[in-house]
Motif scaffolding. Structure first.
Motif, PDB file in Angstrom:
ATOM      1  N   PHE A  59       0.883  -1.159   0.000  1.00 45.40           N
ATOM      2  CA  PHE A  59       0.000   0.000   0.000  1.00 45.40           C
ATOM      3  C   PHE A  59       0.917   1.203   0.000  1.00 45.40           C
ATOM      4  N   SER A  60       0.826   2.017  -1.045  1.00 45.62           N
ATOM      5  CA  SER A  60       1.885   2.967  -1.310  1.00 45.62           C
ATOM      6  C   SER A  60       1.875   4.184  -0.413  1.00 45.62           C
ATOM      7  N   PRO A 170      -4.465   0.548  -4.084  1.00 42.98           N
ATOM      8  CA  PRO A 170      -4.045  -0.729  -4.661  1.00 42.98           C
ATOM      9  C   PRO A 170      -2.579  -0.662  -5.086  1.00 42.98           C
ATOM     10  N   VAL A 171      -1.852  -1.726  -4.835  1.00 38.88           N
ATOM     11  CA  VAL A 171      -0.453  -1.799  -5.248  1.00 38.88           C
ATOM     12  C   VAL A 171      -0.179  -3.190  -5.804  1.00 38.88           C
ATOM     13  N   GLU A 172       0.611  -3.248  -6.819  1.00 37.58           N
ATOM     14  CA  GLU A 172       0.945  -4.510  -7.468  1.00 37.58           C
ATOM     15  C   GLU A 172       2.056  -5.221  -6.694  1.00 37.58           C
ATOM     16  N   VAL A 173       1.788  -6.419  -6.202  1.00 40.83           N
ATOM     17  CA  VAL A 173       2.786  -7.212  -5.488  1.00 40.83           C
ATOM     18  C   VAL A 173       3.871  -7.673  -6.450  1.00 40.83           C
ATOM     19  N   THR A 174       3.444  -8.246  -7.536  1.00 40.81           N
ATOM     20  CA  THR A 174       4.313  -8.645  -8.626  1.00 40.81           C
ATOM     21  C   THR A 174       3.458  -8.572  -9.884  1.00 40.81           C
ATOM     22  N   GLY A 176       0.865  -8.840 -12.385  1.00 39.32           N
ATOM     23  CA  GLY A 176      -0.402  -9.545 -12.457  1.00 39.32           C
ATOM     24  C   GLY A 176      -1.016  -9.912 -11.123  1.00 39.32           C
ATOM     25  N   LEU A 177      -0.459  -9.421 -10.022  1.00 40.91           N
ATOM     26  CA  LEU A 177      -1.001  -9.718  -8.697  1.00 40.91           C
ATOM     27  C   LEU A 177      -1.144  -8.417  -7.908  1.00 40.91           C
ATOM     28  N   TRP A 178      -2.393  -8.089  -7.571  1.00 37.61           N
ATOM     29  CA  TRP A 178      -2.692  -6.846  -6.862  1.00 37.61           C
ATOM     30  C   TRP A 178      -3.394  -7.140  -5.544  1.00 37.61           C
ATOM     31  N   ILE A 179      -3.089  -6.315  -4.528  1.00 37.01           N
ATOM     32  CA  ILE A 179      -3.863  -6.258  -3.295  1.00 37.01           C
ATOM     33  C   ILE A 179      -4.676  -4.977  -3.360  1.00 37.01           C
ATOM     34  N   VAL A 180      -5.995  -5.107  -3.242  1.00 38.83           N
ATOM     35  CA  VAL A 180      -6.878  -3.957  -3.460  1.00 38.83           C
ATOM     36  C   VAL A 180      -7.788  -3.756  -2.248  1.00 38.83           C
ATOM     37  N   PRO A 181      -7.721  -2.595  -1.583  1.00 39.84           N
ATOM     38  CA  PRO A 181      -8.679  -2.318  -0.502  1.00 39.84           C
ATOM     39  C   PRO A 181     -10.107  -2.381  -1.032  1.00 39.84           C
ATOM     40  N   GLU A 182     -11.031  -2.834  -0.206  1.00 39.83           N
ATOM     41  CA  GLU A 182     -12.389  -3.092  -0.701  1.00 39.83           C
ATOM     42  C   GLU A 182     -13.100  -1.835  -1.169  1.00 39.83           C
ATOM     43  N   TRP A 183     -12.671  -0.669  -0.746  1.00 37.34           N
ATOM     44  CA  TRP A 183     -13.329   0.568  -1.173  1.00 37.34           C
ATOM     45  C   TRP A 183     -12.664   1.195  -2.397  1.00 37.34           C
ATOM     46  N   ARG A 184     -11.688   0.490  -2.980  1.00 33.99           N
ATOM     47  CA  ARG A 184     -11.038   0.959  -4.206  1.00 33.99           C
ATOM     48  C   ARG A 184     -11.391   0.033  -5.364  1.00 33.99           C
ATOM     49  N   SER A 185     -11.235   0.531  -6.568  1.00 36.79           N
ATOM     50  CA  SER A 185     -11.455  -0.287  -7.765  1.00 36.79           C
ATOM     51  C   SER A 185     -10.139  -0.879  -8.226  1.00 36.79           C
ATOM     52  N   PRO A 186     -10.124  -2.134  -8.639  1.00 36.38           N
ATOM     53  CA  PRO A 186      -8.884  -2.742  -9.142  1.00 36.38           C
ATOM     54  C   PRO A 186      -8.361  -1.989 -10.365  1.00 36.38           C
ATOM     55  N   PRO A 187      -7.079  -1.634 -10.382  1.00 40.69           N
ATOM     56  CA  PRO A 187      -6.509  -0.937 -11.542  1.00 40.69           C
ATOM     57  C   PRO A 187      -6.493  -1.809 -12.784  1.00 40.69           C
ATOM     58  N   ASP A 188      -6.372  -3.123 -12.603  1.00 49.34           N
ATOM     59  CA  ASP A 188      -6.310  -4.056 -13.724  1.00 49.34           C
ATOM     60  C   ASP A 188      -7.305  -5.179 -13.456  1.00 49.34           C
ATOM     61  N   VAL A 189      -8.444  -5.127 -14.082  1.00 44.95           N
ATOM     62  CA  VAL A 189      -9.493  -6.115 -13.811  1.00 44.95           C
ATOM     63  C   VAL A 189      -9.116  -7.492 -14.339  1.00 44.95           C
ATOM     64  N   GLN A 190      -8.135  -7.572 -15.232  1.00 40.54           N
ATOM     65  CA  GLN A 190      -7.695  -8.854 -15.772  1.00 40.54           C
ATOM     66  C   GLN A 190      -6.660  -9.529 -14.883  1.00 40.54           C
ATOM     67  N   ALA A 191      -6.114  -8.804 -13.925  1.00 41.80           N
ATOM     68  CA  ALA A 191      -5.079  -9.343 -13.052  1.00 41.80           C
ATOM     69  C   ALA A 191      -5.704 -10.211 -11.954  1.00 41.80           C
ATOM     70  N   THR A 192      -4.850 -10.880 -11.185  1.00 47.41           N
ATOM     71  CA  THR A 192      -5.305 -11.564  -9.978  1.00 47.41           C
ATOM     72  C   THR A 192      -5.431 -10.508  -8.884  1.00 47.41           C
ATOM     73  N   ASN A 193      -6.661 -10.167  -8.536  1.00 47.80           N
ATOM     74  CA  ASN A 193      -6.919  -9.118  -7.552  1.00 47.80           C
ATOM     75  C   ASN A 193      -7.425  -9.736  -6.259  1.00 47.80           C
ATOM     76  N   ILE A 194      -6.708  -9.484  -5.175  1.00 46.69           N
ATOM     77  CA  ILE A 194      -7.130  -9.934  -3.850  1.00 46.69           C
ATOM     78  C   ILE A 194      -7.735  -8.734  -3.141  1.00 46.69           C
ATOM     79  N   ILE A 195      -9.029  -8.790  -2.896  1.00 43.46           N
ATOM     80  CA  ILE A 195      -9.741  -7.685  -2.273  1.00 43.46           C
ATOM     81  C   ILE A 195      -9.720  -7.872  -0.757  1.00 43.46           C
ATOM     82  N   GLU A 206       0.969  -5.520   2.930  1.00 44.27           N
ATOM     83  CA  GLU A 206       1.976  -4.479   2.893  1.00 44.27           C
ATOM     84  C   GLU A 206       3.298  -4.920   3.510  1.00 44.27           C
ATOM     85  N   HIS A 207       3.254  -5.858   4.437  1.00 42.76           N
ATOM     86  CA  HIS A 207       4.468  -6.234   5.152  1.00 42.76           C
ATOM     87  C   HIS A 207       5.357  -7.115   4.286  1.00 42.76           C
ATOM     88  N   PRO A 208       6.668  -6.921   4.329  1.00 39.32           N
ATOM     89  CA  PRO A 208       7.572  -7.733   3.497  1.00 39.32           C
ATOM     90  C   PRO A 208       7.402  -9.234   3.694  1.00 39.32           C
TER      91      PRO A 208
END
Length: 384
Positions: A59-60, A170-174, A176-195, A206-208
């Motif tokens: 989370f940036s 939302p921030v890209e882990v690697t 095609g893999l995003w962590i997205v807070p539930e109140w935000r929209s996924p930046p890439d709907v084709q990616a693997t999005n974990i809400i 967010e933690h390493p």
């Protein structure tokens, strides 16, 4: 004070069972991502402060967390306590504050006062907590002769939650893999999005250590595996495993709030209990630390209760918890893995790798270590 809480669902949770039910801000240690500093390790089970840098944070923005009550309309007060202390004791004091009544602490590590080598710890206490007593006990516990100067302000929960939610993006882990807070929209709907609802329990991504575990999972899950998340917290790893193709994810935790958090986050990702089982472990550890037989461990889920079983059942087992339980529960953790299955161990700083490797080398082979920003993940295959 209860000290049986060993799963790292909020990283620092020694006071969790004593937190008043009205208090919204969560129990955690978080640091604003201006500069990464090697984390300290605390006593007992609290070995891993939640920290992040601008380069590694998933989370940036500022590393703060929301609580389950963000979904309610109630508004409660809390005490915001600003403490000035020398930099060299800031980590230890932050940890001690949590042991003596604080609900959360944060630091801006680049902050100093006219070159005086001091930092400011921003902490949150329950509204009616005796702050002076807590600070005195915390300072004394780490050997400070005097209580550091501090100021107290009454905060409003609703404003705190609003600002918290604004800080998550939302921030890209690697790729095609995003962590997205539930109140935000996924930046890439084709990616693997974990809400996720960040902050309901440890594991916002967010933690390493969480990121290291996600990367390990992405590499290991090929399809139809059975995955065990030992200390599930927010359920982020269990959810990720299913999205990567696992047939079943099972999560253990000792905190009912973590189970509720993981269930909520599973629902956000359209995952039901038939593919993601969540088990509430009793407050006493489920391992045989003193030679006694394991206690019967019961499940709390929307499907009712049942007994956890499955020794040598899982294709992948990951425990992202704390150093002491990782050492104490090593045999128990590994017992759930099939022969030659991969076991991942995280929640440790790099300097702690050697003792983890020594302990698990009796149980695993082909051991490897991955590191990120002073944190580490140890993995290996269960010996046949």
């Amino acid at each position: 004070m209860s000290r049986s809480h060993f799963f790292k669902h909020l990283s620092y949770t020694l006071v969790h069972h004593h937190r008043p039910s009205y208090l919204s801000p969560p129990l955690s240690v978080y640091k604003f991502p201006h500069r990464w500093k090697k984390p300290s390790s605390s006593s007992l089970f609290s070995k891993s402060p939640i920290s992040s840098s601008s380069s590694s944070s998933l989370f940036s923005s500022s590393s703060v967390t929301a609580s389950p009550s963000t979904t309610t309309s109630e508004s409660y007060a809390y005490l915001s306590v600003l403490i000035r202390c020398p930099k060299h004791v800031a980590d230890s004091l932050s940890e001690a504050l949590l042991c003596f009544g604080a609900s959360s602490t944060s630091m801006d590590e680049d902050d100093d006062f006219d070159g005086s080598n001091e930092v400011c710890i921003d902490s949150i206490f329950p509204e009616f907590e005796d702050v002076d007593m807590c600070l005195s006990q915390a300072a004394n516990s780490i050997g400070l002769k005097e209580t550091p100067p501090y100021e107290v302000n009454l905060g409003d929960q609703y404003e705190w939650v609003r600002k918290t939610q604004e800080s998550f993006h939302p921030v890209e882990v690697t790729e095609g893999l995003w962590i997205v807070p539930e109140w935000r929209s996924p930046p890439d709907v084709q990616a693997t999005n974990i809400i996720l609802n960040p902050g309901l329990a440890f594991g916002t991504g967010e933690h390493p250590t969480t990121k290291l575990c996600l990367l390990l999972l992405k590499k290991l899950i090929k399809g139809e595996e059975l995955f065990l998340d030992y200390g599930t917290g927010s359920g982020v790893l269990a959810i990720a495993a299913l999205k990567f193709g696992a047939a079943l994810s099972v999560g253990f935790d000792i905190d009912p709030q973590a189970i509720m958090s993981a269930r909520h986050n599973a629902t956000l990702n359209s995952i039901g209990p038939e593919t993601m089982e969540l088990h509430l472990v009793p407050g006493k550890t489920c391992s045989s630390l003193d030679g006694r037989e394991d206690e019967m461990v019961k499940e709390q889920s929307c499907c009712g209760t049942g007994v956890i079983s499955g020794t040598e059942k899982y294709d992948v087992v990951i425990a992202n918890i704390l150093l002491n339980p990782l050492l104490d529960l090593a045999d128990h953790i590994v017992s759930y893995a099939k022969p030659w299955a991969v076991v991942g161990i995280s929640g440790i700083i790099s300097e702690q790798c050697s003792c983890i490797v020594d302990r698990y080398s009796m149980l695993l082979e082909d051991i490897s270590v991955s590191e990120m920003d002073g944190w580490a993940c140890v993995s290996g295959r269960k010996k046949i």
